[in-house]
Design an enzyme around this catalytic site. Structure first.
Site, PDB file in Angstrom:
ATOM      1  N   CYS A  32       1.065  -1.369   0.275  1.00  0.00           N
ATOM      2  CA  CYS A  32       0.296  -0.136  -0.196  1.00  0.00           C
ATOM      3  C   CYS A  32       0.983   0.993  -0.067  1.00  0.00           C
ATOM      4  O   CYS A  32       0.221   2.243  -0.343  1.00  0.00           O
ATOM      5  CB  CYS A  32      -1.107   0.165   1.144  1.00  0.00           C
ATOM      6  N   HIS A  67      -8.642   3.970  -3.066  1.00  0.00           N
ATOM      7  CA  HIS A  67      -7.653   3.438  -2.009  1.00  0.00           C
ATOM      8  C   HIS A  67      -7.026   2.167  -3.709  1.00  0.00           C
ATOM      9  O   HIS A  67      -6.452   1.619  -3.315  1.00  0.00           O
ATOM     10  CB  HIS A  67      -7.044   2.886  -0.685  1.00  0.00           C
TER      11      HIS A  67
END
Length: 413
Positions: free
Chosen positions: A82, A343
């Site tokens: 991430c 995201h």
């Protein structure tokens, strides 16, 4: 080492997987072209490029950047879970900082599947194995998605140690969803009541669905340059300087201290922040706006303390006083954050850079934070990497801020 400036930024709207027209290469093209237009440059002036993505074959970066021009430049593909977008930015910064280049493109993109993230390769060691096994020893396993359990358990530990309440996590989600109403790039632009957030489906521990980030499709890009390049191209009025950027991977304390918060990256974030503050010579009190990796509301809360935005154990008070939004000490996630903006893993860190560049330049429109002098970025990936960057205007004497920067944004939270 030479100074490094962000001179152009661009991004696509983030969307729910399967609803966005086109493909990752087209989204990357849109983001890159916007960044080039912002910097008033052509692709021929880019000397190297770094592309970040998590899900895709090995040279997706080439395929994406070829959409803008096949100029023969080196293109590096990076994946740091991430934290991938910020990793691409960090690598590009080092090329300029070390004197190898004067102008570098960093781009991040992701095309994701709907639903919670699951392992793609089941015939080899899982890169998060150490984290998940320790979490299992400390808290056991449920049927909830593993990342949700990890960050949810971090929040449960904070509640147990410091008396934090479930409503503190809900207040974070309330704030971020409210902020996103003013962000046209956000996947969700809906304001929810506290009751709706608390009563949305339970996922794990204190976390409800509206406190968890969604999977997303999208892209973001930033163009970095040396001081020589900025001056030779007359870009001083829009140049944003990266005055510190630190990446930290897992430490011994991640595992040795048997803490669910530390397993979830607390010490990585804390160490990266401390190094960034030391390098830049500023403190958390100097910062006006923060883009923080709120994959779950629990992670935003524990990261307040890791970044020094409030004292250890006092995140609940910080939230209750409204110090994390307009009218408070810091404005955290004016974009809506991951919870509401979305995201797309490879794009997230670069989208944070885009938002903070707009904030410093006074171009954030209805979500503009007044009188921004310093901005902080925090991007985190399990398994692990935490990246903290601090930004300021590179040549403030040459910059005429948008009038919105001088309009006081009243908090209604």
């Amino acid at each position: 080492m030479g100074r490094v400036y962000v001179i152009g930024v661009g991004m696509t709207k983030f969307d729910k997987p399967g609803t966005k027209s086109g493909d990752y290469n087209e989204w990357a093209k849109e983001a890159i072209l916007k960044a080039l237009e912002d910097a008033k440059l052509s692709m021929d002036e880019i000397e190297q490029a770094v592309a970040g993505f998590v899900y895709g074959d090995s040279t997706c970066g080439q395929r994406a950047i070829y959409e803008v021009g096949m100029t023969g430049i080196p293109i590096y593909n990076v994946n740091n879970n991430c934290a991938t977008g910020s990793t691409a930015l960090c690598v590009g910064k080092q090329f300029i900082e070390g004197g190898l280049n004067d102008c570098v493109l960093a781009v991040g993109f992701e095309k994701m599947e709907r639903g919670s993230l699951t392992p793609k390769y089941k015939d080899r060691t899982n890169p998060y194995e150490k984290q998940y096994m320790l979490m299992g020893e400390l808290a056991g396993f449920t049927t909830a998605p593993l990342a949700t359990q990890m960050l949810g358990n971090a929040g449960i530990e904070h509640m147990r140690k410091y008396g934090t309440k479930p409503e503190h996590f809900a207040k974070i989600a309330y704030k971020n969803h409210k902020h996103s109403v003013n962000n046209p790039y956000s996947q969700f632009q809906t304001e929810y009541t506290m009751e709706q957030i608390v009563n949305s489906p339970k996922i794990f521990g204190p976390l409800t669905r509206l406190q968890c980030c969604p999977t997303s499709d999208g892209a973001a890009a930033a163009i970095l340059a040396s001081e020589k390049f900025v001056r030779s191209h007359g870009l001083e009025a829009q140049a944003v300087e990266i005055i510190a950027m630190e990446m930290v991977t897992d430490l011994e304390s991640t595992f040795s201290e048997r803490s669910l918060m530390k397993v979830a990256g607390y010490d990585m974030s804390k160490t990266a922040a401390e190094r960034a503050y030391a390098k830049s010579g500023i403190s958390p009190d100097d910062i006006q706006v923060v883009e923080l990796h709120d994959c779950f509301s629990t992670n935003e809360l524990i990261t307040y303390e890791a970044l020094g935005l409030c004292p250890v154990g006092k995140a609940g008070e910080y939230i209750d006083k409204g110090d994390n939004t307009y009218g408070g000490k810091h404005v955290v996630n004016p974009s809506g954050g991951l919870i509401s903006k979305g995201h797309p893993l490879g794009a997230t860190g670069l989208a944070q850079c885009v938002e903070l560049s707009w904030q410093l330049r006074g171009l954030a429109e209805a979500r503009q934070v007044p009188n921004v002098r310093y901005a902080l970025q925090h991007n985190y990936g399990i398994g692990g990497a935490a990246i903290v960057a601090i930004y300021k205007l590179g040549f403030p004497e040459r910059h005429n801020k948008n009038i919105a920067a001088n309009i006081k944004v009243e908090s209604k939270l």
